[in-house]
Scaffold this active site. Sequence first.
Site, PDB file in Angstrom:
ATOM      1  N   MET A  56       0.778  -1.181   0.022  1.00 21.06           N
ATOM      2  CA  MET A  56      -0.028  -0.059   0.121  1.00 21.06           C
ATOM      3  C   MET A  56       0.905   1.308   0.217  1.00 21.06           C
ATOM      4  SD  MET A  56      -2.888  -1.087   2.668  1.00 21.06           S
ATOM      5  CE  MET A  56      -1.772  -1.985   3.969  1.00 21.06           C
ATOM      6  N   CYS A 171      -2.254  -1.619 -10.201  1.00 17.65           N
ATOM      7  CA  CYS A 171      -2.795  -0.187  -9.862  1.00 17.65           C
ATOM      8  C   CYS A 171      -3.637   0.575 -10.803  1.00 17.65           C
ATOM      9  CB  CYS A 171      -1.440   0.856  -9.737  1.00 17.65           C
ATOM     10  SG  CYS A 171      -1.819   2.780  -9.385  1.00 17.65           S
ATOM     11  N   LYS A 210       1.344  -8.819  -9.242  1.00 14.73           N
ATOM     12  CA  LYS A 210       0.127  -8.568  -8.344  1.00 14.73           C
ATOM     13  C   LYS A 210      -0.770  -7.996  -9.803  1.00 14.73           C
ATOM     14  CE  LYS A 210      -2.224  -6.383  -4.539  1.00 14.73           C
ATOM     15  NZ  LYS A 210      -3.198  -5.693  -5.338  1.00 14.73           N
ATOM     16  N   HIS A 238      -6.146  -9.492  -7.805  1.00 16.93           N
ATOM     17  CA  HIS A 238      -7.130  -8.665  -7.223  1.00 16.93           C
ATOM     18  C   HIS A 238      -8.394  -8.937  -7.823  1.00 16.93           C
ATOM     19  CE1 HIS A 238      -8.260  -4.564  -5.238  1.00 16.93           C
ATOM     20  NE2 HIS A 238      -9.130  -5.349  -5.361  1.00 16.93           N
ATOM     21  N   ASN A 273      -7.188 -11.632  -3.289  1.00 13.99           N
ATOM     22  CA  ASN A 273      -7.026 -10.268  -2.774  1.00 13.99           C
ATOM     23  C   ASN A 273      -8.422  -9.505  -2.949  1.00 13.99           C
ATOM     24  OD1 ASN A 273      -5.675  -6.913  -3.380  1.00 13.99           O
ATOM     25  ND2 ASN A 273      -6.376  -7.532  -1.631  1.00 13.99           N
ATOM     26  N   ASN A 275     -12.623  -7.783  -1.003  1.00 14.89           N
ATOM     27  CA  ASN A 275     -13.613  -8.207   0.008  1.00 14.89           C
ATOM     28  C   ASN A 275     -13.219  -8.613   1.393  1.00 14.89           C
ATOM     29  OD1 ASN A 275     -14.952  -7.591  -2.538  1.00 14.89           O
ATOM     30  ND2 ASN A 275     -15.879  -9.863  -2.820  1.00 14.89           N
ATOM     31  N   ALA A 297      -5.824  -5.301   2.428  1.00  7.92           N
ATOM     32  CA  ALA A 297      -5.151  -3.967   2.164  1.00  7.92           C
ATOM     33  C   ALA A 297      -6.111  -3.134   3.169  1.00  7.92           C
ATOM     34  CB  ALA A 297      -5.207  -3.419   0.847  1.00  7.92           C
ATOM     35  N   GLU A 298      -7.127  -2.802   2.692  1.00  5.73           N
ATOM     36  CA  GLU A 298      -7.993  -1.496   3.504  1.00  5.73           C
ATOM     37  C   GLU A 298      -8.199  -2.267   4.812  1.00  5.73           C
ATOM     38  OE1 GLU A 298     -10.934  -0.056   0.664  1.00  5.73           O
ATOM     39  OE2 GLU A 298      -9.768   1.579   0.546  1.00  5.73           O
TER      40      GLU A 298
END
Length: 566
Positions: A56, A171, A210, A238, A273, A275, A297-298
Site C-alpha cells: 500500500m 494499480c 500482482k 485482485h 485479494n 472483499n 489492504a484496506e
Amino acid sequence: MAAIDPVTALCKAEAHDHNQGSGLFIPPSASSGRSKLHGRAFYESIGSPKMVLAPMVDQSEFAWRMLTRSFMSPGMSKSLLAYSPMLHSRLFMDKPKFRESHFQPVKTTLPSKSEPQDVANVTKSDLYLDGNPAFDRPLVVQFCANSPTELLEAARHVQSYCDAVDLNLGCPQGIARKGHYGAFLQEEWDLVYNLINTLHKELDIPVTAKVRILETKEKTLEYAENLLAAGASILTVHGRQRDQKGHNTGLADWSVIRYLRDNLPPDTVIFANGNILTHEDLEHCLAETGADGVMSAEGNLCDPAIFSEPPSIGKEGREYWRGRDEKGGYRMDAVFRRYMEIIYKYILEVPSPKRRPLYLPTDPQQSPEPCEDESKGRDDSEGQPPVKKQKREKPPKVTSPNLVPMQAHLFHLLRPLVSKHVNVRDALAKCRVGDIAAFEHVLTLVEEAVETGLREYGAKTNKDVGLPHSDEPTTAQNTGAETSEGTVAMVRRPWWVCQPYVRPLPKEALEKGAIQLSKKEKARLEREEAETKEAGLTPEGRIEPLSLGGNSGSVVDIPREGVVCG
C-alpha cells in the site's frame, strides 16, 4: 514478575535465531551452493504463509508491518507475508535520496551501485529496519515499472534484504495511466513478459506479480498463463477490474480467482485479494477461491489485528473489548498505544513515556487528578505594549518512511471515533510529520474518549445496546448484506473499537439509474469528503511531483498517502 509488552515479546522471540552464529550478515542471494527457488518450492521455503499484508502506497511501511505482526503470537508472526509499499523503479534506481526515504534495510544509505560486493561486508549490527531477518521477514518488495532494465537495477538494490520482488500490474489510478505502469500495462503482454522474465533470469531471488482481473475469466486465464510462462513464482489476483475504483469499487469477484485455481497448473501459488473486511473473511475467501493465501489492504488499515485470532472469552485483558453479544474487537486506544510504542522503539530509538494502564470499567474508582495551577500559562501582558513576534526558523523536513504516514494511518484507524469526537479529529488534523508530542496529545484525547464510551456502554441496558431478541446468528442472509447497509449492520461495532470501513454502492450504478442513494447516504459521502479535506488529506489520495534532475527536466508523479495502487 512484570508483564512484557507484546512488541518487546515479539522482537525478543524472533531475534533469538538471528543472533546465533557469526556477526556477518549472509543475504538470501548469497547462500552458497543453493540454486534460486521458484514457484511452490519458494513459497514453502518461506513457511507457506496463508495471510498476506498488501503493498500500500505510504501505508505498508516497516512500522505498520510491525504493528500488524505484533498482534500475532511470536511463533506465528512469520506466518504473515508482508509487502513493502509500491516503489517507483526509475526513481529508486536513479535517486539515492529517494531510496533513503523509502527503504531502510541498513543504517547507512544504500550504495549507488547495486553490485553483490556492496553487501559482502555487511554485518548483523549494520542491519536496520526493512527486511531485517530478526523481525521483518518474510518480506516482498514491490516496484512499478515499464522498463526491464530500470526494474532490474532497482531490484538489485533490494534483493539482499527481502525474499522476493513483486511487479505491480494492478494499480488502476490515473497516475498509473500517466506514468504507464500498473494495470495500464495489461494490454501489453510482451512488455509484461519481458519485465518479469528479466527478473526471473537475472535476479538472485524470485519475482512475483500482482494483477487485476480482465474483462472475462477466459482472458484473465490467458494473462495469468503469460505471467507464469515469464517466470512469476506467485500470482496475487485482485478480483476487481481496472475501472473498479473510488465510488465505483464494488465487490471483488472471487469466482474468477476460483476459475484460475481450477484451470492453472495445480502447483501454481495464488493469493486472493479483495472483499476482506474481517478476520472471518480470510477463511471464507480461502474456501471460496481455493487460493493458497489471502491478501488484505484496506481491511488491515482499519484493523491491523485482522490477521490474528481474537482472544478467548474471559481472556480479553485491557486491549480487547467484547460486548454483551460476545462480538468485539481491539480498542482504538490500545492499538494507537502499540503503534506509538513501535515508533519509539524502532524509529526514534528512545524509551516511550511511562503510561498508566488502559481504563477498564472494573477498575477501582480513582480520585480525579489535581488540576494544574490556573496561574500557570496565564497571560500577564495585559496593558503592556505588544511584543514583536520573533521569526521562527522553519523546522527541517522529516522524510522518514515511518513518520510520514502516521497521520493518514490514524485517520483510517480512528474513522468512527473522529466522526463522533471532533476535538480528536481537529487535533489529528493539526499534527505535522515528526511532531511526536502532537501525536501523544491525540493519543491522550483518544484514551479519554474511549473511557467515556466504555462508561456510557456500561450504563446502557441490553435493549439500548441493540442485542438480538433471538439466538438466530447474524449472517449475510438475514441482514441483507448484499447491500452496503447490510454489510455495515454485520460488521458494526461501538465507535471505540477497530472496525472495517464499508464503501457505498458503486457510482456507476447511480449514473445508470439502477439504484438511488438516499439523501442520508449522499449527505454521508459529502460529509466524509469534507472531513478528509479539512484534515489536510485528499479524498482519492495525494500526488506529489518529483523532478528527476539532470538536463532532461523530467518530472515523475509519485503516489502518496491515500492512493490505492492495487
